[in-house]
Each structure stands twice: as structure tokens, then as C-alpha cells.
Design a protein around this motif. Structure first.
Motif, PDB file in Angstrom:
ATOM      1  N   ARG A  51       0.828  -1.202   0.000  1.00 50.89           N
ATOM      2  CA  ARG A  51       0.000   0.000   0.000  1.00 50.89           C
ATOM      3  C   ARG A  51       0.867   1.258   0.000  1.00 50.89           C
ATOM      4  NH1 ARG A  51      -4.831  -0.946  -1.511  1.00 50.89           N
ATOM      5  NH2 ARG A  51      -5.762   0.702  -0.238  1.00 50.89           N
ATOM      6  N   LEU A  52       0.385   2.297  -0.664  1.00 53.88           N
ATOM      7  CA  LEU A  52       0.965   3.629  -0.575  1.00 53.88           C
ATOM      8  C   LEU A  52       0.152   4.400   0.463  1.00 53.88           C
ATOM      9  CD1 LEU A  52       1.433   4.416  -4.381  1.00 53.88           C
ATOM     10  CD2 LEU A  52       3.218   3.812  -2.749  1.00 53.88           C
ATOM     11  N   ILE A  53       0.826   4.906   1.496  1.00 54.48           N
ATOM     12  CA  ILE A  53       0.121   5.490   2.638  1.00 54.48           C
ATOM     13  C   ILE A  53       0.613   6.907   2.889  1.00 54.48           C
ATOM     14  CG2 ILE A  53      -0.357   5.259   5.115  1.00 54.48           C
ATOM     15  CD1 ILE A  53       0.067   2.267   4.832  1.00 54.48           C
ATOM     16  N   CYS A  54      -0.326   7.809   3.180  1.00 52.44           N
ATOM     17  CA  CYS A  54       0.012   9.169   3.595  1.00 52.44           C
ATOM     18  C   CYS A  54       0.124   9.197   5.115  1.00 52.44           C
ATOM     19  CB  CYS A  54      -1.065  10.154   3.145  1.00 52.44           C
ATOM     20  SG  CYS A  54      -0.803  11.837   3.763  1.00 52.44           S
ATOM     21  N   HIS A  55       1.261   9.645   5.632  1.00 48.60           N
ATOM     22  CA  HIS A  55       1.480   9.665   7.074  1.00 48.60           C
ATOM     23  C   HIS A  55       0.871  10.894   7.746  1.00 48.60           C
ATOM     24  CE1 HIS A  55       5.121   6.713   6.800  1.00 48.60           C
ATOM     25  NE2 HIS A  55       3.952   6.129   6.616  1.00 48.60           N
ATOM     26  N   TYR A  56       0.154  11.720   6.961  1.00 50.81           N
ATOM     27  CA  TYR A  56      -0.517  12.889   7.541  1.00 50.81           C
ATOM     28  C   TYR A  56      -2.013  12.664   7.709  1.00 50.81           C
ATOM     29  CZ  TYR A  56       3.573  15.904   7.479  1.00 50.81           C
ATOM     30  OH  TYR A  56       4.801  16.453   7.734  1.00 50.81           O
ATOM     31  N   CYS A  57      -2.676  12.152   6.670  1.00 53.56           N
ATOM     32  CA  CYS A  57      -4.134  11.984   6.760  1.00 53.56           C
ATOM     33  C   CYS A  57      -4.561  10.520   6.772  1.00 53.56           C
ATOM     34  CB  CYS A  57      -4.827  12.705   5.610  1.00 53.56           C
ATOM     35  SG  CYS A  57      -4.627  11.907   3.987  1.00 53.56           S
ATOM     36  N   GLY A  58      -3.624   9.587   6.509  1.00 49.37           N
ATOM     37  CA  GLY A  58      -3.952   8.169   6.531  1.00 49.37           C
ATOM     38  C   GLY A  58      -4.485   7.625   5.219  1.00 49.37           C
ATOM     39  N   HIS A  59      -4.562   8.456   4.163  1.00 46.65           N
ATOM     40  CA  HIS A  59      -5.024   7.982   2.854  1.00 46.65           C
ATOM     41  C   HIS A  59      -4.173   6.805   2.384  1.00 46.65           C
ATOM     42  CE1 HIS A  59      -6.204   8.026  -1.397  1.00 46.65           C
ATOM     43  NE2 HIS A  59      -4.912   7.991  -1.681  1.00 46.65           N
ATOM     44  N   GLN A  60      -4.847   5.780   1.821  1.00 50.19           N
ATOM     45  CA  GLN A  60      -4.154   4.600   1.304  1.00 50.19           C
ATOM     46  C   GLN A  60      -4.615   4.300  -0.113  1.00 50.19           C
ATOM     47  OE1 GLN A  60      -3.984   1.076   3.728  1.00 50.19           O
ATOM     48  NE2 GLN A  60      -4.100   2.215   5.649  1.00 50.19           N
ATOM     49  N   GLU A  61      -3.685   3.784  -0.901  1.00 50.28           N
ATOM     50  CA  GLU A  61      -4.048   3.283  -2.225  1.00 50.28           C
ATOM     51  C   GLU A  61      -3.049   2.203  -2.611  1.00 50.28           C
ATOM     52  OE1 GLU A  61      -2.187   6.324  -5.401  1.00 50.28           O
ATOM     53  OE2 GLU A  61      -3.628   7.282  -4.033  1.00 50.28           O
TER      54      GLU A  61
END
Length: 730
Positions: free
Chosen positions: A459-469
Motif C-alpha cells: 500500500r501507498l500510505i500518507c502519514h498525515y491523513c492516513g489515505h491509502q491506495e
């Protein structure tokens, strides 16, 4: 009789004290800190309020004043003694009354958290002939020898019977049932941690703090110098005096070790308080302190607001850490709160660190704090040798590995000797960003102006908002297949260790591996008991931990913290390197530290290499003074954010123009507006205005009020976030 009430509403317009009549039937019951139901607004809707003051006189029209409806929660969530601190926080950190007083209220109490009870069984009148036989006799005797220990199900399971005979005994009074409080805090026994004889240097520090005329002390002690033993002796001394103590640690990861030592020394009557506890556990610990059943609390920032009635000592361990500054409202700093309490409660405060914050050391040099020092490790242990490894040379020698040749050889050597290793990398995940090598496209979060981090779960994860794709092998911009994963995170480091050193037992400590409750303690115990050879992790492993068998520390990349666009970047790098280096060689075995960097010539690394804090302070304080950065000024950060970018830009400009016109002063300057370094987080665009200089509290409040007034027509579209002396300007 009248009461000043703070309404339980976050609206800025309601940030004031409302006067209510106290009904006669509540006059003897009402106390400051209780939560009440009050009629509010034109419709007299019942809302919650906090009793902030009780008076016999008012200046308002008596007939227009409404009455308190009822007391909702009897427990006093804060006391009259806390009012001065609430006012101080409101004044110095631009908070509301509600934000400040909620610091004293245990999480969950507003939603109904209470003491947990269970129905347990006791014997009543003696059995008569009719019931002096089994199964009644067995039930009666089992309860007789275990008064108040069993519930119904326990009895039925033990004797393998139905509930019918037990209910019969209860019905006729042979067995009674009653509520028993269930404690939801840590009551387990710990291995005894015996008192050690203090060295002469430790005795000098102890005596100075106990007998000295100052109230605030800065204990500057090199890593491994025995600061914790001094803390324990101080706590013991104040316990003898009948005083309570608070010991603050910056990371929850440090709590298990601190708990293990203090409970091993002083027994189980110690309150533990941090954010990983459940609401029920936090309430029970809060209540235990309130009842006077705990004379010592260990925990993170929030532990400072526990309801101790006779506080004598506050210890702030690793006082330089960022986590002592709150990122949510009210944005207070523990350092300021502790100093305030020292003056108002006449208690001792000890700030401890091997690498004090520039602000604290400046205060000590100016005489605001009393400086005491431990300059050597205990038992003759030597400081580990720090070596800077120039990774540019590794590239010249065609080494593109995560590990320099020297670090690779040292890890192998330690593994062969059955010694332990700590590897530090202050970035979690597998790859720090994913990019197309053909067109340069970087996979970014759709909600934040930040690159996505690749994790090993695909998964690609944003460490600020938690968005995953999901990860992709083709570029969405140019459709090429030249997608590459760049950078190193702790997950990738773990994989490389397992590949390069297959026989090594490796554990990882970062945000991803410590989400579960008690996970910190499990990892700590595993490594402490020698069941792992290599501990790798982020900054939570860089301080406080004491493992005698660790002889090698490797810093994978010192440049991560050094290259942040922040005036504290050099200070934080110096502190991190010195602190993580201090994990090595804490016993009789010599320690070694390898710091991998692409900028070995930087002054913070060169001075950290030689443990030269004094030299670093002298260099850094000159830069701070020249740039008029703290401690020579105050910074007020005004952050405006909105999903509507054009509206945000226009309003940010309007605010800046107004402030520069309205608040012209030689004492401070107003900078901006400009986009924040991270221009978007959670779909919100971000702009900032910085006020920098000698800003008086009343001026700061006036500026805050001006900002809110200028935004009020679009308040639903623009969020305002104001911080005094923030941790960073990102």
C-alpha cells in the motif's frame, strides 16, 4: 448564592463565565469543579457546564439570572487551587476557559466513565438444618472462605452446579451480594529494584536539589550518568516528607522501563498516566490520585494535571523533547507549566537531560534555573566512540547499500560476540517516495501536499491523513513502466537486515509496530531479555532505554533531521545523535557509534561526535541571537486553512494587511502571508502569517481577536490555528 459557570461549548463567542443562581437544595452540595446541568439560550435547553466559581454577591440583575438545574457529576474534576493555572494557560497560550480546564478532567468522564464495579458474594446468616446439606453447604463454605472474591458464575463453575441453589440461598439471606470496585490499573508485582549507593557526584546533585534555595533545577547529565537513580532518591525523600511527586517522560516507549524501576523500588501504589490507557484505566488512575492512594505518578505530558493535593516534586526527564509541547489546544509547554507550579505550589522542579534545550540552558546560564551536572558515567563506564561515516565516499567506492562497509563489519563483529545492536532511522515505512524515472512524476496524496510512502503490505500510505491506495507499476502521467521506489524507511531497513544478516534476530519499534496496547512493553522486554540481537526503530528508541549488552549503535542517516526547514534542525540533530549514541556501552563493555551522513562537516555533527554540548550551545546561541529566534524572541504562528484555495489566499492577504497596519511596532515584525511548507493537509490548503519578536500577552490576545473578527464572515470555510512558540513552522 451564585455560581460562575463555563459552558461546555467550543464556540469562541461563549468563552466567558456565565452567572447562575444556586437553588437552596444545592447550596450545601455544590462545589467548584463539579459538572452541572444548566438551562441555556432562549429555549433554555439543558446543557453541561463546569462550576468555576461560587459567590454570594453579583452585579447583574437578579431577576434575569437563571438557576442551575441539577448536579450531573458529583466528582470535583478540578479544584479552586487549579483556577490560577487555568487562568495562566488561558493568558499565555490564547486558549479558551474550556480548553484549559479540560486538561484536568480525565478522558471519558463527560461520556459517562465511572468506577467499575462487580456484584460479589458474602455469607449472611448461618445455615439452618434445612439447608445444611449439599449443594447448599458446599456453596456456603466456598463463599465463607472467599468473602467478596466470587461472582455467581465463579461459584457455579467451580462446583459445576446450576444457579438455582445459589439463588435460593440468596433469597433466604444465607448469602448476600454487594458491589465491589474493580481496579482497571496495573497492580502486578515487579522484580525488586534495589537502592544503589550514590556516587559523590550524584550525592552533590541530590543535596543541592534537596537543600538548595532554588525551586527550579536543570540537571545536565551525560547519558548513563545515573540521573534516574537521583530521581528515585529525590522521590523517596519527598515521600518521607509526606509529599507527592510526578515523573514525566516524553515517550510512552520509556514508560515500561520507568514503571519497572519505580514500582520495583516503591511498590505498586504508583499511578501510570498516558494516552495508551483506556478511558476506564485513566479514570481509575485519576481517581486513585484524587483519593490520595497514589503518591507518585509516572507518565507523559497529561500526568502533570493529575489532582495531587500535596505536590512536592516534579521531574521532567529528557526535558528537551518536542512531545512536551502540546500540538492541540491549548498549545502549552510542560516547561512553563512546571515553572508556574513551582512558584504557586512551592514545589521543586527538576528538568533532566544530557542535551538540554537551548532555551533551558539559556535560562540556567541567566540564573532562572539552577544548573547541576553529572559529567561522567557511573561505575567508570566510558562514553562510546562516535565515528562519522561519509556516505559520499561509499558511493565513490560503488557501495550503494544501506550499510556502509564499516557498519556492515561492526554488525557482524557484534553478532559473533553475542552482543546487541541498535539501529536508528527516523523514518517509518518501506520507501519514502515513489517516482517515475522517465517523466519525474511523484505519487502524492490527493488530500495532502506530501508524497505517499510505500509499505511492505503493498500500500501507498500518507502519514498525515492516513489515505491509502494500492501501489502501481506504471506511471499515471506518461504510462511508462519505469516506476522506482526511492528512500529508506524502517520497514525496508528491516528487510535489508534480514537479507544481509539472516542469522540475526531483529525486532522493529516504530509507530506501525506499536499500535496495539502494551506493544511497547513487549518489544522492550524481548530485547531486554536477550531474545533479539538487533533493535531498529525511529526516535522512540533514541533516548532513555538502558540495555547493558548494547555495544553498537548505528545511525542510518543523520541528514533526515538536519535538512528540515526549521531553525531548530541543528539542535534536534545534535540531540538525536547524542541521545541515540548514549544507548551504547552503558555497562562494562565498550560501546561504538557509527553515524552515516552525506554532510559530515556540519558543525552539529562534528560537535556531537565529541559530546561537546557547551561548544554546540555557544555556536547555536549566536545564530539564534543574530536571527532573533527563541529564546531571544517569541514566535506567534497564525495558520489559516481551507478547502477553497482562492478564498484562503484572499483572506490571508486581508488579514496580513490589517495586522501590519493595526499593529505597527518596533518590538515585533509581522511576516507573510505565505503558503505553509506543506501546502495542503487533509484536503485543506494552508497559508501562514508569522509574528516574531517581543510580543506581550495582551498584544497576542488582541491579534488573535482581530484575526477571528476578520474571518467571521467566512468562519465556516476557513479554520484558524494559532500557536505560541510552535515546535515547527511546517
Amino acid at each position: 448564592m451564585f455560581a460562575g459557570i463555563i459552558v461546555n461549548s467550543e464556540s469562541i463567542a461563549l468563552d466567558k463565565i456565565f452567572t447562575y443562581k444556586v437553588p437552596e437544595d444545592l447550596e450545601d452540595k455544590l462545589k467548584i469543579g463539579q459538572i452541572v446541568n444548566i438551562p441555556f439560550g432562549r429555549g433554555n435547553k439543558l446543557v453541561m457546564g463546569f462550576v468555576y466559581s461560587i459567590n454570594n454577591e453579583i452585579q447583574s440583575d437578579y431577576n434575569k439570572i437563571k438557576s442551575i438545574h441539577s448536579i450531573k457529576i458529583v466528582e470535583e474534576t478540578f479544584t479552586e487551587d487549579n483556577i490560577n493555572l487555568i487562568e495562566y494557560i488561558k493568558e499565555n497560550y490564547l486558549s479558551t476557559y474550556l480548553e484549559a480546564l479540560k486538561l484536568f478532567i480525565p478522558t471519558g468522564i463527560l461520556s459517562g466513565a465511572r468506577r467499575k464495579t462487580k456484584m460479589v458474594l458474602y455469607t449472611g446468616k448461618a445455615l439452618d438444618d434445612k439447608y445444611d446439606k449439599d449443594p447448599y453447604k458446599s456453596i456456603f463454605n466456598l463463599i465463607k472462605f472467599n468473602e467478596g472474591k466470587f461472582i455467581k458464575n465463579d461459584i457455579c463453575q467451580r462446583l459445576n452446579i446450576s444457579t438455582s441453589p445459589l439463588n435460593t440461598l440468596i433469597k433466604h439471606g444465607y448469602i448476600t451480594a454487594g458491589d465491589k470496585v474493580v481496579n482497571r490499573y496495573n497492580t502486578r508485582e515487579y522484580e525488586a529494584y534495589l537502592k544503589k549507593d550514590l556516587s559523590e557526584a550524584q550525592k552533590d546533585v541530590f543535596n543541592e536539589i534537596i537543600l538548595g534555595e532554588n525551586n527550579v533545577y536543570l540537571l545536565k547529565g551525560v547519558t548513563g550518568s545515573g540521573k534516574t537513580e537521583v530521581y528515585m532518591n529525590l522521590v523517596e525523600e519527598y515521600m518521607k516528607r509526606g509529599k507527592s511527586s510526578i515523573v514525566l517522560v516524553p515517550e510512552i516507549a520509556l514508560t515500561p522501563q520507568m514503571v519497572e524501576r519505580f514500582k520495583g523500588r516503591f511498590g505498586r501504589d504508583i499511578a501510570i498516566f498516558h494516552s495508551r490507557l483506556s478511558d476506564g484505566e485513566r479514570f481509575d488512575e485519576w481517581y486513585r490520585v484524587k483519593e490520595g492512594k497514589a503518591k507518585l505518578a509516572i507518565g507523559a505530558r497529561s500526568a502533570l494535571f493529575l489532582p495531587f493535593s500535596n505536590l512536592g516534586l516534579i521531574i521532567v526527564d529528557e526535558e528537551h523533547e518536542n512531545s512536551y509541547k502540546s500540538e492541540s489546544d491549548p498549545k502549552y509547554h510542560i516547561r512553563d507549566i512546571a515553572v508556574f507550579l513551582s512558584k504557586n505550589n512551592n514545589c521543586r522542579v527538576v528538568f533532566g537531560s544530557a542535551t538540554p534545550s537551548i532555551e533551558s540552558y539559556h535560562n540556567a546560564r541567566n540564573g532562572e534555573y539552577k544548573l547541576v551536572q553529572l559529567n561522567n558515567r557511573i561505575d567508570g563506564a566510558t562514553m562510546p566512540l562516535i565515528t562519522l561515516v561519509d556516505m559520499r565516499e561509499e558511493l565513490k567506492n560503488n557501495n550503494r547499500s544501506i550499510f556502509s562497509k564499516q557498519l556492515y563489519e561492526e554488525i557482524n563483529l557484534r553478532l559473533s560476540k553475542k552482543e546487541q545492536i541498535i539501529l536508528f532511522l527516523n523514518r517509518r515505512g518501506y520507501s519514502t517516495f515513489v517516482s517515475c524515472r522517465k517523466c519525474g512524476f511523484v505519487f502524492k496524496c490527493p488530500n495532502c501536499d506530501i508524497s505517499l510512502t510505500y509499505h511492505t503490505n503493498g500500500r501507498l500510505i500518507c502519514h498525515y491523513c492516513g489515505h491509502q491506495e494500492g501501489s502501481r507499476n506504471t506511471c499515471p502521467k506518461c504510462s511508462s513502466s519505469y516506476v522506482k521506489y526511492f528512500g529508506v524507511g524502517t520497514e525496508k531497513l528491516e528487510k535489508e537486515i534480514n537479507k544481509t544478516f539472516p542469522s540475526a534476530r531483529t525486532i522493529r519499534m516504530d509507530f506501525d509496530t506499536t499500535r496495539k496496547k502494551d506493544s511497547y512493553e513487549e518489544i522492550y522486554k524481548t530485547f531486554k531479555n536477550g531474545k533479539a540481537d538487533i533493535l531498529l526503530g525511529t526516535q522512540m528508541i533514541a533516548k532513555g532505554l538502558d540495555f547493558p549488552n548494547v555495544t553498537l549503535v548505528g545511525v542510518i542517516s543523520a541528514d533526515l533531521s538536519l535538512n528540515l526547514p526549521d531553525f531548530r534542525a541543528s539542535e534536534r540533530t545534535f540531540q538525536l545523535i547524542t541521545q541515540v549514541a548514549g544507548r551504547a556501552g552503558r555497562d562494562k563493555k565498550l560501546g561504538k557509534v557509527l553515524v552515516q551522513t552525506y554532510t559530515p562537516e556540519h558543525y552539529s555533527l562534528q560537535l556531537a561526535k565529541n559530546y561537546d554540548y557547551e561548544g554546540f550551545y555557544k555556536d547555536e546561541i549566536k545564530i539564534r541571537e543574530f536571527m532573533s529566534d527563541p529564546p531571544f524572541s517569541k514566535i506567534m504562528l497564525i495558520n489559516l486553512s481551507s478547502e477553497k484555495e482562492e478564498l484562503l489566499i484572499n483572506k490571508s492577504n486581508d488579514v496580513a494587511i490589517h495586522l501590519k497596519k493595526e499593529y505597527k511596532s518596533d518590538e515585533f515584525s509581522i511576516l507573510g502571508p505565505s503558503p505553509c511548507i506543506i501546502g495542503k493537509i487533509k484536503s485543506m490548503f494552508r497559508w501562514q502569517i508569522i509574528v516574531k519578536g517581543n510580543i506581550a500577552n495582551d498584544t497576542a490576545h488582541n491579534i488573535k481577536n482581530s484575526v477571528y473578527n476578520l474571518i467571521k464572515d467566512v468562519y465556516n470555510d476557513i479554520r484558524i490555528n494559532i500557536d505560541i512558540n510552535p515546535n515547527n513552522l511546517l
